[in-house]
Design an enzyme around this catalytic site. Structure first.
Site, PDB file in Angstrom:
ATOM      1  N   LYS A 109       0.859  -1.189   0.000  1.00 52.45           N
ATOM      2  CA  LYS A 109       0.000   0.000   0.000  1.00 52.45           C
ATOM      3  C   LYS A 109       0.891   1.233   0.000  1.00 52.45           C
ATOM      4  CE  LYS A 109      -4.535   0.807   0.470  1.00 52.45           C
ATOM      5  NZ  LYS A 109      -5.667   0.020   0.005  1.00 52.45           N
ATOM      6  N   GLY A 160     -21.825   5.086  -1.184  1.00 54.38           N
ATOM      7  CA  GLY A 160     -20.793   5.540  -2.113  1.00 54.38           C
ATOM      8  C   GLY A 160     -20.738   4.624  -3.322  1.00 54.38           C
ATOM      9  N   ASN A 161     -19.540   4.515  -3.903  1.00 58.52           N
ATOM     10  CA  ASN A 161     -19.381   3.709  -5.122  1.00 58.52           C
ATOM     11  C   ASN A 161     -19.873   2.279  -4.937  1.00 58.52           C
ATOM     12  OD1 ASN A 161     -18.219   5.741  -6.712  1.00 58.52           O
ATOM     13  ND2 ASN A 161     -16.274   5.462  -5.663  1.00 58.52           N
TER      14      ASN A 161
HETATM   15  P1  NAD Z   1     -16.889   5.915  -1.232  1.00 57.63           P
HETATM   16  O1  NAD Z   1     -15.987   6.954  -0.676  1.00 57.63           O
HETATM   17  O2  NAD Z   1     -17.339   6.008  -2.650  1.00 57.63           O
HETATM   18  O3  NAD Z   1     -18.220   5.798  -0.336  1.00 57.63           O
HETATM   19  C1  NAD Z   1     -18.256   5.873   1.043  1.00 57.63           C
HETATM   20  C2  NAD Z   1     -19.612   6.478   1.417  1.00 57.63           C
HETATM   21  O4  NAD Z   1     -19.757   6.386   2.828  1.00 57.63           O
HETATM   22  C3  NAD Z   1     -19.742   7.945   1.030  1.00 57.63           C
HETATM   23  O5  NAD Z   1     -20.976   8.147   0.369  1.00 57.63           O
HETATM   24  C4  NAD Z   1     -19.699   8.670   2.387  1.00 57.63           C
HETATM   25  O6  NAD Z   1     -20.474   9.862   2.397  1.00 57.63           O
HETATM   26  C5  NAD Z   1     -20.308   7.615   3.298  1.00 57.63           C
HETATM   27  N1  NAD Z   1     -19.975   7.736   4.720  1.00 57.63           N
HETATM   28  C6  NAD Z   1     -18.836   8.143   5.302  1.00 57.63           C
HETATM   29  N2  NAD Z   1     -18.942   8.096   6.641  1.00 57.63           N
HETATM   30  C7  NAD Z   1     -20.181   7.635   6.918  1.00 57.63           C
HETATM   31  C8  NAD Z   1     -20.903   7.347   8.096  1.00 57.63           C
HETATM   32  N3  NAD Z   1     -20.365   7.555   9.298  1.00 57.63           N
HETATM   33  N4  NAD Z   1     -22.169   6.877   7.995  1.00 57.63           N
HETATM   34  C9  NAD Z   1     -22.740   6.687   6.796  1.00 57.63           C
HETATM   35  N5  NAD Z   1     -22.124   6.941   5.625  1.00 57.63           N
HETATM   36  C10 NAD Z   1     -20.855   7.402   5.689  1.00 57.63           C
HETATM   37  O7  NAD Z   1     -16.163   4.516  -0.962  1.00 57.63           O
HETATM   38  P2  NAD Z   1     -16.433   3.125  -1.675  1.00 57.63           P
HETATM   39  O8  NAD Z   1     -15.498   2.979  -2.803  1.00 57.63           O
HETATM   40  O9  NAD Z   1     -17.888   2.937  -1.865  1.00 57.63           O
HETATM   41  O10 NAD Z   1     -15.924   2.120  -0.535  1.00 57.63           O
HETATM   42  C11 NAD Z   1     -16.711   1.884   0.625  1.00 57.63           C
HETATM   43  C12 NAD Z   1     -15.882   1.060   1.604  1.00 57.63           C
HETATM   44  O11 NAD Z   1     -15.506  -0.177   0.992  1.00 57.63           O
HETATM   45  C13 NAD Z   1     -14.569   1.724   2.041  1.00 57.63           C
HETATM   46  O12 NAD Z   1     -14.291   1.336   3.376  1.00 57.63           O
HETATM   47  C14 NAD Z   1     -13.537   1.099   1.111  1.00 57.63           C
HETATM   48  O13 NAD Z   1     -12.229   1.120   1.671  1.00 57.63           O
HETATM   49  C15 NAD Z   1     -14.080  -0.315   0.982  1.00 57.63           C
HETATM   50  N6  NAD Z   1     -13.699  -0.997  -0.260  1.00 57.63           N
HETATM   51  C16 NAD Z   1     -13.978  -0.440  -1.461  1.00 57.63           C
HETATM   52  C17 NAD Z   1     -13.627  -1.118  -2.636  1.00 57.63           C
HETATM   53  C18 NAD Z   1     -13.970  -0.550  -3.988  1.00 57.63           C
HETATM   54  O14 NAD Z   1     -13.916  -1.296  -4.992  1.00 57.63           O
HETATM   55  N7  NAD Z   1     -14.326   0.710  -4.101  1.00 57.63           N
HETATM   56  C19 NAD Z   1     -12.986  -2.362  -2.560  1.00 57.63           C
HETATM   57  C20 NAD Z   1     -12.723  -2.925  -1.307  1.00 57.63           C
HETATM   58  C21 NAD Z   1     -13.081  -2.219  -0.164  1.00 57.63           C
END
Ligand code: NAD
Length: 349
Positions: A79, A181-182
């Site tokens: 990382k 989120g995503n």
């Molecule tokens: P993102 O940043 O697109 O979405 C996160 C969402 O969570 C945002 O809409 C944000 O406003 C919301 N959020 C933040 N704090 C919050 C809270 N206290 N309560 C409710 N909502 C809250 O991130 P993502 O890409 O959707 O990833 C989500 C999680 O999954 C992260 O922890 C990331 O590390 C993990 N992850 C993502 C991927 C990927 O492919 N994107 C892969 C493995 C793990």
């Protein structure tokens, strides 16, 4: 640009990277290359100190070793982090400086998109190093991994629901989703398609409004989402959500989501087990994203077929974990860690 080796106990290689000309300060941590070149994303955050940034790089790179091994990928764990506010401090020159540091490791570490980064940023880094994935612009580019991550999490939810609730689909069950989120957004679409009722929460009210309009989801306040009446809780926002305070308040019988490091401490896995809550280990459930990226790193020609096969294999690994946890009456997290340790030991032999 300067790179200085940082001595640590557990990691193979850790570098402090700095470049006064572009304002870059960051770290690259390679936890393990036992299964293959280390792979894991590049994160940019306004860390309060260098110590905090280093700690994050060490913790996240170790997590990538577990995630890559659980997904049975020929990749180790690494990382990289940059200290700074992506909205204010991120420039093409700063990204290229980090790219040159990655290049200096000669393929022992592959970087990709993570928090604070975009696929366009990866294209800039690719100007100075071939060891970058998660690109939308390259011939084998994998682009946004979120839909594949969501598919893997959805499979994990179905597996865990079958084990704990004895159901073949989610029809009529309520799933509470933290974070739209995503990944959370794609996941909600899959859950809705399978007949689930949705309860959703996000700190961004616009996203909640969209989910209410799209799927007639129930809007829940961020501090209440873990405790509302639902059969399944899917954390898709922040780490550490499963802790000493929240676990006694959980109403769900199944927890499975995308967020990294959901357990605040290793003991929280046992706490969930003692409460009779089935927890699908996060580093297995959310492996779809790195599978998607791995197809690019490994230069797979027919990526769609390969990714689908790897997701199926991940699903079988989850099944093996949940079955063993049930048979041995221990937490699935303990079994998942054991499976990873076995895969690593086999590779070392
Ligand atoms: P993102 O940043 O697109 O979405 C996160 C969402 O969570 C945002 O809409 C944000 O406003 C919301 N959020 C933040 N704090 C919050 C809270 N206290 N309560 C409710 N909502 C809250 O991130 P993502 O890409 O959707 O990833 C989500 C999680 O999954 C992260 O922890 C990331 O590390 C993990 N992850 C993502 C991927 C990927 O492919 N994107 C892969 C493995 C793990």
């Amino acid at each position: 640009m300067q790179t200085t080796r940082v001595e640590t106990k557990e990691h193979e290689e850790v570098w402090r990277v700095s470049d006064p000309d572009t304002g870059l300060t960051g770290f690259i941590a390679i936890h393990s290359t036992r299964l293959g070149p280390a792979a894991g994303g590049l994160r940019m955050r306004p860390y309060a100190s260098e110590a905090e940034a280093l700690e994050d790089a060490l913790r996240l790179s170790r997590g990538m070793t577990f995630k890559n091994a659980a997904a049975d990928l020929p990749l180790g764990g690494g990382k990289a982090v940059i200290i700074g506010d992506p909205a204010r401090d991120k420039t093409p020159d700063l990204l290229r400086a980090m790219g040159r540091a990655v290049d200096g490791l000669k393929g022992r570490y592959w970087t990709a998109e993570d928090m604070g980064m975009t696929t366009q940023d990866m294209a800039i880094i690719a100007e100075v190093t071939p060891y970058v994935a998660g690109r939308a612009d390259a011939p084998h580019g994998s682009g946004d991994p979120s839909p594949v991550t969501a598919r893997g999490v959805f499979n994990a939810i179905r597996r865990a629901a079958r084990h704990r609730l004895g159901v073949e689909n989610l029809n009529g069950l309520t799933v509470s989703v933290q974070g739209l989120g995503n990944v959370g957004w794609h996941l909600c679409a899959l859950l809705h398609g399978d007949g689930a009722d949705l309860a959703v929460s996000d700190i961004d009210p616009t996203r909640v409004g969209h989910a209410v309009a799209e799927w007639s989801a129930l809007a829940v306040a961020p501090e209440e989402i873990h405790s509302i009446a639902a059969q399944i809780f899917a954390p898709c926002a922040i780490g550490g959500i499963l802790n000493e305070r929240t676990i006694p308040e959980l109403a769900a019988e199944v927890v499975a989501g995308a967020a990294n490091n959901q357990l605040a401490t290793p003991q929280d896995g046992d706490r969930l087990h003692q409460r009779g809550i089935l927890y699908a280990p996060d580093f297995v459930a959310n492996g779809g994203g790195i599978i998607n990226v791995a197809a690019e790193i490994l230069g797979i020609e027919d990526r769609e077929t390969w990714v689908a096969q790897k997701l199926d294999a991940l699903d079988r690994t989850m099944e093996a974990i949940l079955s063993a946890a049930e048979a041995e009456n221990v937490s699935p997290n303990a079994i998942a860690e054991r499976i990873v340790a076995e895969r690593m030991a086999r590779a070392a032999a």
